[in-house]
Structures are given as C-alpha cells and as structure tokens.
Design a protein around this motif. Structure first.
Motif, PDB file in Angstrom:
ATOM      1  N   LEU A  96       0.391  -0.965   0.218  1.00 56.05           N
ATOM      2  CA  LEU A  96       0.235   0.109   0.012  1.00 56.05           C
ATOM      3  C   LEU A  96       0.837   1.682   0.038  1.00 56.05           C
ATOM      4  O   LEU A  96       0.376   2.100  -0.063  1.00 56.05           O
ATOM      5  N   ARG A  97       2.390   1.174  -0.109  1.00 55.74           N
ATOM      6  CA  ARG A  97       3.095   2.465   0.400  1.00 55.74           C
ATOM      7  C   ARG A  97       2.613   2.453  -1.420  1.00 55.74           C
ATOM      8  O   ARG A  97       3.134   4.018  -1.369  1.00 55.74           O
ATOM      9  N   ASN A  98       3.001   1.571  -2.242  1.00 51.80           N
ATOM     10  CA  ASN A  98       3.007   2.133  -3.592  1.00 51.80           C
ATOM     11  C   ASN A  98       1.779   2.735  -4.587  1.00 51.80           C
ATOM     12  O   ASN A  98       1.693   2.058  -5.457  1.00 51.80           O
ATOM     13  N   VAL A 108      -2.865  16.678 -10.379  1.00 51.61           N
ATOM     14  CA  VAL A 108      -2.808  17.636 -10.301  1.00 51.61           C
ATOM     15  C   VAL A 108      -3.034  18.719  -8.983  1.00 51.61           C
ATOM     16  O   VAL A 108      -2.817  19.774  -9.059  1.00 51.61           O
ATOM     17  N   TYR A 109      -2.786  17.793  -8.540  1.00 51.27           N
ATOM     18  CA  TYR A 109      -2.577  18.486  -6.714  1.00 51.27           C
ATOM     19  C   TYR A 109      -1.002  18.108  -6.421  1.00 51.27           C
ATOM     20  O   TYR A 109      -0.915  16.882  -6.207  1.00 51.27           O
ATOM     21  N   PRO A 110       0.299  19.067  -6.212  1.00 51.53           N
ATOM     22  CA  PRO A 110       1.867  18.470  -5.974  1.00 51.53           C
ATOM     23  C   PRO A 110       1.597  18.032  -4.695  1.00 51.53           C
ATOM     24  O   PRO A 110       2.354  16.797  -4.063  1.00 51.53           O
ATOM     25  N   GLY A 111       0.297  18.043  -4.220  1.00 52.62           N
ATOM     26  CA  GLY A 111       0.887  18.021  -2.381  1.00 52.62           C
ATOM     27  C   GLY A 111       0.476  16.144  -2.069  1.00 52.62           C
ATOM     28  O   GLY A 111       0.205  15.807  -1.162  1.00 52.62           O
ATOM     29  N   ALA A 112      -0.954  16.334  -2.967  1.00 50.93           N
ATOM     30  CA  ALA A 112      -1.282  15.091  -3.004  1.00 50.93           C
ATOM     31  C   ALA A 112      -0.936  13.936  -3.019  1.00 50.93           C
ATOM     32  O   ALA A 112      -1.054  12.898  -4.176  1.00 50.93           O
ATOM     33  N   SER A 113       0.264  13.094  -2.840  1.00 51.06           N
ATOM     34  CA  SER A 113       1.696  12.421  -2.515  1.00 51.06           C
ATOM     35  C   SER A 113       1.127  11.158  -1.651  1.00 51.06           C
ATOM     36  O   SER A 113       2.308   9.700  -1.250  1.00 51.06           O
ATOM     37  N   HIS A 114       0.217  11.156  -0.704  1.00 52.06           N
ATOM     38  CA  HIS A 114       0.150  10.616   0.001  1.00 52.06           C
ATOM     39  C   HIS A 114      -0.648   9.107  -0.711  1.00 52.06           C
ATOM     40  O   HIS A 114      -1.002   9.093  -0.796  1.00 52.06           O
ATOM     41  N   THR A 381       0.598  -2.872  -8.194  1.00 57.58           N
ATOM     42  CA  THR A 381       0.883  -1.269  -7.711  1.00 57.58           C
ATOM     43  C   THR A 381       1.075  -0.074  -8.666  1.00 57.58           C
ATOM     44  O   THR A 381       1.389  -0.677  -9.883  1.00 57.58           O
ATOM     45  N   ASP A 382       1.172   1.081  -8.065  1.00 61.44           N
ATOM     46  CA  ASP A 382       1.002   2.186  -9.007  1.00 61.44           C
ATOM     47  C   ASP A 382       2.753   2.361 -10.027  1.00 61.44           C
ATOM     48  O   ASP A 382       2.125   2.963 -11.389  1.00 61.44           O
TER      49      ASP A 382
END
Length: 571
Positions: A96-98, A108-114, A381-382
């Motif tokens: 789930l880390r990936n 779109v949102y640079p902060g949405a890296s979680h 994963t991603d």
C-alpha cells in the motif's frame, strides 16, 4: 456455518504469568496446608499472591514493550498493538506504500502524494479509539479487548484490495477492460487479508493475542465487506428481525458501524480521509472527529444497537457531509483530475494484454486479471505506470504515448460542461450516443472526443444524509431518535446531489474544437440542459449559423422540461 460470539469473553493472553497463576492457584491448598487458620498458612498464601502479582506485572510490561508508536502528521503519536504491527510488516500490507490515496490527483495537486499505507494505519488507530471511547462511556456494553482488537484489524486492512491508483482501478479501468464483470475492491480486501494471514502464518499469533478463530476472522471480514449472505448471493428471505452477520451477535451490532457504517456513512474511514486529504490538498477541514468521539453513545432502536450522536451535534454532521461534497467538487471530481484518471485508465486498457504478472504456481496474469490471484495482485501497484512509460515494447506504444501526454501536461482539452438533474442521469448513456452521432454528422471523428459524467453528493445520492442518523438528548441519553430537517434550520440545502457532464477533445486544432463546442451547445439545448457559457442558443445564432439547419429564429428563451428558462450563460 460459524456461530456468533454469543457471550462476551475477556481477552486471555497465552502467557507464562497466566499459566503459572493457574498452577499456583491449583496447588495453593497443598502449599498452605490444612485450613487451621495458622499464621504459617496465611504467610504462605500472602507470599504466593505477591509472586502472582509480580509475574503478571512483569508480563504486562513485556506486552506494553511490544507496542509500537507511529508519529503521524494527522493523528500525532499512535500506539499500535503488536499484532497490528505484525500485519503492517508484511509484503501484502507494505504494498500500500505504492498506491496513491487519490489516484491521478497527484498530477493536479502537488501535495496529494500520500498513499493508502498511512491512511490504513490511521483508520486502524481511529477504529480502536472510537471503540475504547464507547467502552469507557458505557462499560455495560461489555466491549472486550478482543472486540477492540478485531475492530482495529478491520480498520487497518479495509483497503488491502485497492489496485493501482486506488479507485481508478476498480471504478474506471476494470469496467472498461472487463465489461459486465462485477467486482469491488472491498471483496479483494477480504481476499488479500486471508492471503496475508496465511502466507505470514499469523493464525497462531492471532490466537496468542486472544482472538478466537475462525469466528473473529469472519467478524473482521464482515466489518470490511458486509454480511456474508448478501455477498455470496445465498437465497434467503430477510425479515426485520433477521440478523445477517455471523461474527458477532445482535447485541454487538454497533461494532459494525465503526469502520464502514453502511446505514449512514459516518465512520472512521471518512474521519481519516477527510483530515488526511484536506491536509495534503491544502483544503480546510471543518469537521472535528475527536468531538464526535466525545459525544458518541450507543442506544437501542428497532431491536438493534446503533452509535448515536448528541442532538446538538446535528449541524456539525451536516458540515461533515458538506466537507465530503467539497472534496469531490474541488479535488476528486476536478475537471483535470477526471480526464487524467480517464487517460491513465485508457492507457492501462491498451497495455492490458502486454503486461504479464506472475502469480501462484507460475501462472501469468494481465493488468485486469491480476486481481483474481492474490500472489499476482500483491505485485501490482502504481509502479505499472512507470513500467509502461519506460518500456521499449512496441506493443505498449499507444499506452506510452498517452502517459507521455500526462507527464508533459498535454492532456485532453475540456471544451465545455453542463449540469443535469439526478432524475436525468439514467438517460446519460443514450444521450452520450446521440452526441457522438451528432459529431459524426458534423464531419468530426467521435473517437477524438470524450464525454464524462461526474456525480457529487452528500453521501446518499439525492437523499438527505441526516435522515439515517440517530441522535440522543442530554435529558434522556438512552433513547434514540431522528431529527427532522425542519427542526434543524430553514437554510439547509434542498438538493443533495448534482451531476456534471464534461466534454473533452483529444485534438488541439482550434477549428474542429470550435465546431465541437457548437455541436455540444445544441445538444444541451435540445435536452433542456444549461447551455455552456461560451455558447449562444440556436435562437440567438439564427438559421444561417446553425450547422444542422434547425434554427427557428425565435427570440424567446428556451424552456427545459421543468419549465425553467435555459440561459446562454448557463445560469
């Protein structure tokens, strides 16, 4: 069939202290001699009690030493049970880390890296906190440490079944790659949970920490994905009095509302992602879940026990559901995020047969079939995004080109958008076909265009979410009741759902784009939908500008089926 846990049992640890305690207790009569009231017998008994107390204290200290503290930016320091830590430290959970929590929103949102990893830990933590709060407030509920541990495990593992880019995989990719195939990530979460337990030999660890198998595994499964009977499609006639769950009996019904609250959607899963997503997106979160914990109370209603809130908290709960809507409007359903998600799914469909993932027994699976084998799914994963992007395989050329457009910000262009009423959304598939047909008639290639619908609501489609929430009063904290909306405020919304229809083009040539905008404007007008802002109505253009020759030259505003005026600017 697994029988429910009819009687509450205290959590029993398989520890030397307990075993020695039992041995000492059984032999106390022999060591203390005859019950003659002698001082020697009393001293022996006192000495044995001191030994028992010391051993139990040392064992409890050892148990506490196995707890781990996680420092989280949202919830601060979270102390997790050693069994939860053992689950976290498995390849199936570390996967789930990936997996991005918000899928393509990171583009779109640079902060949405979680990622799903930290969200799952947060949900496990909050699940335990709510269960403990209920136990502290109402000890008569007989919530055991075993119950709390099961609830924490369910919260921790509820998202194990998510695929690449989270909801993109199950919501967009799978329906395109395998049309007609019904599948939910919750079902995959259950499959991955059992796979995790088996592959890492956690059955004995669970029993060591007091869980009773298989009944507690069933309880955890039901908290994640719902009742077994409904999911397995077993023929049965459900009555009002029938209890559909097998993991716990009806007197523990409120435990099923902590992780995934099916009746009203107020659960710790939302509490975590509201706070976490707002934090990373830079959006203010107006809901305080700790206050909700403070006022949460279990009351009985219609033969079942439900988690209720104080009546004075009703406005705060409306704010919570509005926060959900705001997150969808400003982030999850953002127009650029929507098309980025579509492009990633489109690339995955084109790459599906060219990506091979080895599963159990050496069997090979594709992107869309890996979910059918947990060994293969663990590897998915991603990272598949970069695998396609950096591959030299000619079979991946089309998919690679689409992903290249995403990272160079050359995504499909939004031409226009309009709104439709909830009652009209069922007609969208037919309307979409008509629009693509109109484009073809206007000498445009329908394959160059994408039409997407995005529905945003308060959690219960077009229904008022508070209708399913139970409250209690300070005067009588044992009685549950609903609060009618007219008693709350006359300023509450009357509509709780809206659907946007967005029209995108894969090309960038201005001339066909303008013709497509005109065509979309007429399409909206013919169906009584608000005409996009950049368009004039057919009546305003006149027959000379109407590519379909249908202009009536009327000056009066158009009327939609509801009798409302449709203005050129969409207001």
């Amino acid at each position: 069939m697994v029988q429910p846990d009819d009687q509450p049992k205290a959590l029993v640890f398989d520890d030397p202290g307990m075993r020695l305690n039992n041995q000492l207790s059984s032999s106390r009569g022999e060591l203390s001699g005859p019950e003659d009231g002698s001082s020697s017998g009393e001293q022996r008994n006192h000495f044995l009690q001191k030994i028992q107390h010391s051993i139990r204290k040392l064992w409890k200290m050892a148990e506490q030493g196995q707890h781990k503290v996680f420092n989280d930016p949202i919830h601060g320091h979270m102390t997790l049970h050693p069994l939860l830590v053992k689950i976290i430290d498995t390849p199936q959970f570390q996967r789930l880390r990936n997996i991005k929590q918000l899928g393509g929103a990171y583009f779109v949102y640079p902060g949405a890296s979680h990622n799903r990893f930290e969200h799952s830990i947060g949900v496990g933590h909050l699940a335990g906190e709510l269960a403990k709060a209920l136990h502290a407030t109402q000890p008569e509920l007989l919530i055991t440490e075993r119950d709390i541990l099961c609830v924490q495990i369910a919260g921790l593992c509820h998202d194990l079944g998510h695929g690449p880019f989270s909801h993109l995989y199950d919501g967009t990719f799978i329906p395109e790659a395998r049309p007609g195939h019904e599948w939910r990530h919750e079902d995959a979460s259950v499959q991955m949970f059992y796979h995790l337990v088996e592959r890492n030999g956690l059955q004995q660890e669970m029993e060591r920490y007091g869980l009773v198998l298989p009944v507690d595994l069933t309880f955890i499964e039901e908290m994640i994905a719902g009742p077994l009977k409904k999911r397995q499609g077993e023929p049965h006639t459900e009555t009002v009095d029938e209890w559909p769950y097998e993991g716990r009996s009806k007197d523990k019904s409120f435990l099923y509302e902590i992780v995934a609250n099916k009746p009203n959607g107020i659960d710790v899963d939302k509490f975590d992602y509201f706070a976490r997503d707002c934090h990373h997106l830079g959006i203010r979160n107006n809901f305080d879940h700790l206050r909700y914990f403070r006022f949460a109370r279990v009351c009985e209603m219609d033969g079942q026990k439900h988690i209720c809130s104080r009546d004075k908290e009703v406005n705060n709960l409306y704010d919570m559901f509005h926060t959900r809507y705001s997150l969808h409007r400003r982030a999850y359903q953002h127009s650029v995020n929507n098309i980025v998600q579509f492009m990633i799914a489109e690339a995955f469909v084109k790459a599906d047969e060219h990506i091979q993932i080895e599963g159990s027994g050496g069997e090979m699976f594709t992107l869309s079939t890996a979910k059918d084998n947990m060994e293969a799914y663990t590897k998915l994963t991603d990272d598949v995004f970069n695998q396609i992007l950096n591959s030299s395989d000619q079979g991946l050329d089309e998919a690679r080109e689409i992903l290249q457009r995403i990272i160079t910000r050359n995504h499909y262009k939004l031409l226009a958008e309009t709104k439709c009423k909830p009652s009209q959304i069922k007609m969208f598939p037919r309307w979409k076909e008509a629009l693509l047909s109109d484009l073809q008639d206007d000498r445009l290639n329908p394959e160059d265009f994408v039409v997407l619908d995005s529905t945003m609501d308060y959690g219960r489609k077009d229904k008022d979410p508070i209708e399913k929430v139970y409250f209690y009063s300070k005067r009588d904290p044992t009685r549950a009741f609903h609060i009618p909306r007219e008693r709350v405020s006359s300023l509450l919304p009357t509509c709780f759902s809206e659907t946007l229809i967005r029209f995108y083009c894969k090309k960038t040539d201005e001339e066909p784009l303008e013709r497509a905008r005109v065509c979309f404007g007429y399409w909206c007008e013919d169906r009584g939908l608000p005409v996009p802002r950049m368009e004039r109505t057919r009546a305003q253009r006149g027959p000379a500008e109407d590519p379909h020759g249908q202009g009536g030259g009327q000056e009066a505003p158009q009327q939609n089926p509801e009798g409302e005026q449709v203005l050129a600017d969409g207001n």
